[in-house]
Design an enzyme around this catalytic site. Structure first.
Site, PDB file in Angstrom:
ATOM      1  N   LYS A 154       0.483  -1.039   0.110  1.00  0.00           N
ATOM      2  CA  LYS A 154      -0.220  -0.309   0.197  1.00  0.00           C
ATOM      3  C   LYS A 154       0.470   1.437  -0.271  1.00  0.00           C
ATOM      4  O   LYS A 154       0.593   2.825  -0.423  1.00  0.00           O
ATOM      5  CB  LYS A 154      -0.916  -0.611   1.044  1.00  0.00           C
ATOM      6  CG  LYS A 154      -2.117  -1.037   1.238  1.00  0.00           C
ATOM      7  CD  LYS A 154      -3.400  -0.826   1.367  1.00  0.00           C
ATOM      8  CE  LYS A 154      -4.056  -1.934   1.310  1.00  0.00           C
ATOM      9  NZ  LYS A 154      -3.596  -3.108   1.435  1.00  0.00           N
TER      10      LYS A 154
HETATM   11  C1  LIG Z   1      -4.642  -4.282   0.657  1.00  0.00           C
HETATM   12  C2  LIG Z   1      -3.806  -5.564   0.668  1.00  0.00           C
HETATM   13  C3  LIG Z   1      -3.810  -6.704   0.096  1.00  0.00           C
HETATM   14  C4  LIG Z   1      -5.421  -6.563  -0.647  1.00  0.00           C
HETATM   15  O1  LIG Z   1      -5.133  -5.290  -2.006  1.00  0.00           O
HETATM   16  P1  LIG Z   1      -6.335  -4.802  -3.169  1.00  0.00           P
HETATM   17  O2  LIG Z   1      -5.850  -4.058  -3.494  1.00  0.00           O
HETATM   18  O3  LIG Z   1      -6.979  -5.035  -2.088  1.00  0.00           O
HETATM   19  O4  LIG Z   1      -6.801  -6.497  -3.916  1.00  0.00           O
HETATM   20  C5  LIG Z   1      -2.825  -7.655   0.278  1.00  0.00           C
HETATM   21  N1  LIG Z   1      -2.383  -7.951   0.590  1.00  0.00           N
HETATM   22  C6  LIG Z   1      -1.692  -6.738   1.915  1.00  0.00           C
HETATM   23  C7  LIG Z   1      -0.922  -7.891   2.325  1.00  0.00           C
HETATM   24  C8  LIG Z   1      -2.899  -6.026   1.981  1.00  0.00           C
HETATM   25  O5  LIG Z   1      -2.207  -4.912   2.189  1.00  0.00           O
END
Ligand SMILES: *Cc1c(COP(=O)(O)O)cnc(C)c1O
Length: 452
Positions: A109
């Protein structure tokens, strides 16, 4: 051609990138999507081979932003945002892992949050306004947003989190920074936090605050997620490649879909989900049934039973999906498919597998024993789905978080705690500061109203 942004719900006006970023969601509750996706020629993609991550980020994002933001500013924003390594590691002759966990908050993120923070700071200064950003988090988003927005000028960020439902590390990533980052622990669930945020946006008494949102549907979080697909591709042998993407709200996946539309030769996407299996079922049966409430699995950032970005995916494949609402805006039916997407094309580009927690455990153990690599639950969902897919040719599987974020889970599976990255270690000793409110919108509202 100038790129404008339309709503997946088809009832809002076209807007510029800046308007789409500051609004977050379209007034008709749809998600913004570019009216036109620019593309690269093959030789331009080939030229990425010797480039740094931020240089590729510049080339990709410039295509979208060039009508609204100067080259110098785009360059400055990506150079500041992407100052950490992005390893692509070869596992065997068919598989690579792309590690997206080396940013300051140790989850993928960071890629979106750091770009968004740079863009919002630029827009706030351009218009000479002070922005109050609201975001609700169930865990990883909060840390990434807090870190990315720290000390950004003319911006203050309020992060709401369910006080009893996040890990100590996740909370400390938000509560130890101070300055313009204001964490608020709610005695309630993530849905309560999300509900407060949504009500605040529509609350006339709070208009004076210039509220804007940093949640995951914002277009400025989506576009930068297409960059690492180009980057990973440029660092491996030539040819077509598939990606296995651990998925929850499908923001990561949509980044890949945009990269493919921009000309990156992606063979297939393996949509790797945990026990929330609404998407693989949809591909199989062509009937979409959201899982509400979602199931709780060890890959907790992917506990999503109705992915918010699915509306964008269906839209790009010629369909129309929306949540049906009554006149006061309350959802009465989730995930209504008004126009069916091109299912044949979808099935050609995507395969999807649901992975159980038991399979996650087995995969983490096996990868440690065979390759001495510690993967964490989200990444393990991606790898197991890759194994099930049995596709020929190269695959790049995405690791979306650092195992050090989940010491308890890893200890249970492997019998020892993983190494904790420095950026997380130093949090343990730091002093926390945060507000606590009850599950009461009016208390939240009074808190915001009392601000200058
Ligand atoms: C948010 C997140 C995901 C999922 O990603 P999306 O874009 O919501 O599909 C997967 N792994 C981690 C560690 C995350 O923080």
């Amino acid at each position: 051609m100038e790129i404008l942004y339309r709503s997946t719900n088809r009832k809002s006006n076209l807007v510029t990138f800046k308007q789409a970023v500051l609004k977050g969601q379209a007034p008709d509750y749809g998600l913004y999507i570019p009216t036109y996706i620019p593309s690269f020629e093959k030789k331009q993609i080939d030229s990425f081979k010797d480039k740094e991550y931020y240089e590729i980020a510049f080339s990709v994002l410039y295509k979208f932003l060039k009508d609204e933001i100067s080259d110098e500013i785009i360059y400055e924003i990506v150079k500041k945002a992407y100052n950490f390594e992005v390893p692509v590691k070869k596992i065997d002759s068919n598989l690579y892992i792309l590690f997206l966990d080396k940013g300051p908050s140790c989850s993928f993120k960071d890629f979106a949050a750091r770009f968004m923070a740079g863009i919002m700071e630029y827009f706030a200064n351009e218009d000479n306004i002070f922005l109050n950003v609201l975001v609700a988090t169930s865990g990883d988003t909060g840390g990434a947003i807090a870190n990315a927005f720290l000390e950004k000028k003319n911006i203050r960020v309020f992060i709401l989190f369910p006080k009893e439902e996040i890990t100590d590390i996740q909370r400390k990533q938000m509560t130890t920074l101070g300055k313009n980052i204001i964490p608020i622990g709610v005695n309630g669930t993530f849905d309560d936090c999300q509900g407060f945020v949504k009500r605040a946006f529509n609350d006339k008494d709070l208009k004076f605050l210039n509220l804007t949102s940093a949640n995951s549907i914002n277009i400025s979080r989506l576009l930068p997620q297409s960059v690492y697909y180009f980057y990973a591709y440029s660092k491996i042998e030539n040819g077509k490649v598939s990606f296995s993407v651990p998925s929850g709200n499908f923001g990561n996946l949509m980044g890949g879909v945009i990269a493919k539309r921009m000309g990156l030769p992606i063979e297939k996407f393996i949509v790797a989900v945990n026990e929330n299996d609404e998407f693989p079922k949809f591909l199989e049966t062509e009937i979409y049934k959201p899982l509400i409430p979602s199931k709780k699995c060890s890959s907790n950032a992917m506990n999503v039973g109705h992915p918010s970005n699915l509306a964008r995916l269906i839209d790009l494949y010629g369909g129309w999906m929306y949540d049906e609402r009554n006149h006061s805006g309350k959802v009465i039916k989730y995930g209504v498919i008004k126009i069916k997407p091109d299912m044949e094309k979808l099935k050609n580009d995507f395969i999807s597998f649901s992975i159980t927690d038991k399979e996650v455990e087995e995969t983490i153990k096996r990868y440690y024993n065979e390759y001495k690599i510690i993967i964490e639950p989200h990444g393990a969902v991606g790898i197991k789905a890759y194994e099930k897919a049995k596709i020929s040719g190269l695959t790049i599987s995405l690791e979306t978080a650092h195992p050090g974020k989940f010491p308890e889970v890893i200890k249970e599976i492997l019998g020892f705690e993983p190494e904790i990255p420095e950026s997380l270690k130093k949090l343990i000793k730091m002093k926390e500061n945060y507000f606590v409110i009850e599950k009461d919108y009016n208390e939240f509202k009074e808190f915001l109203r009392s601000l200058k």
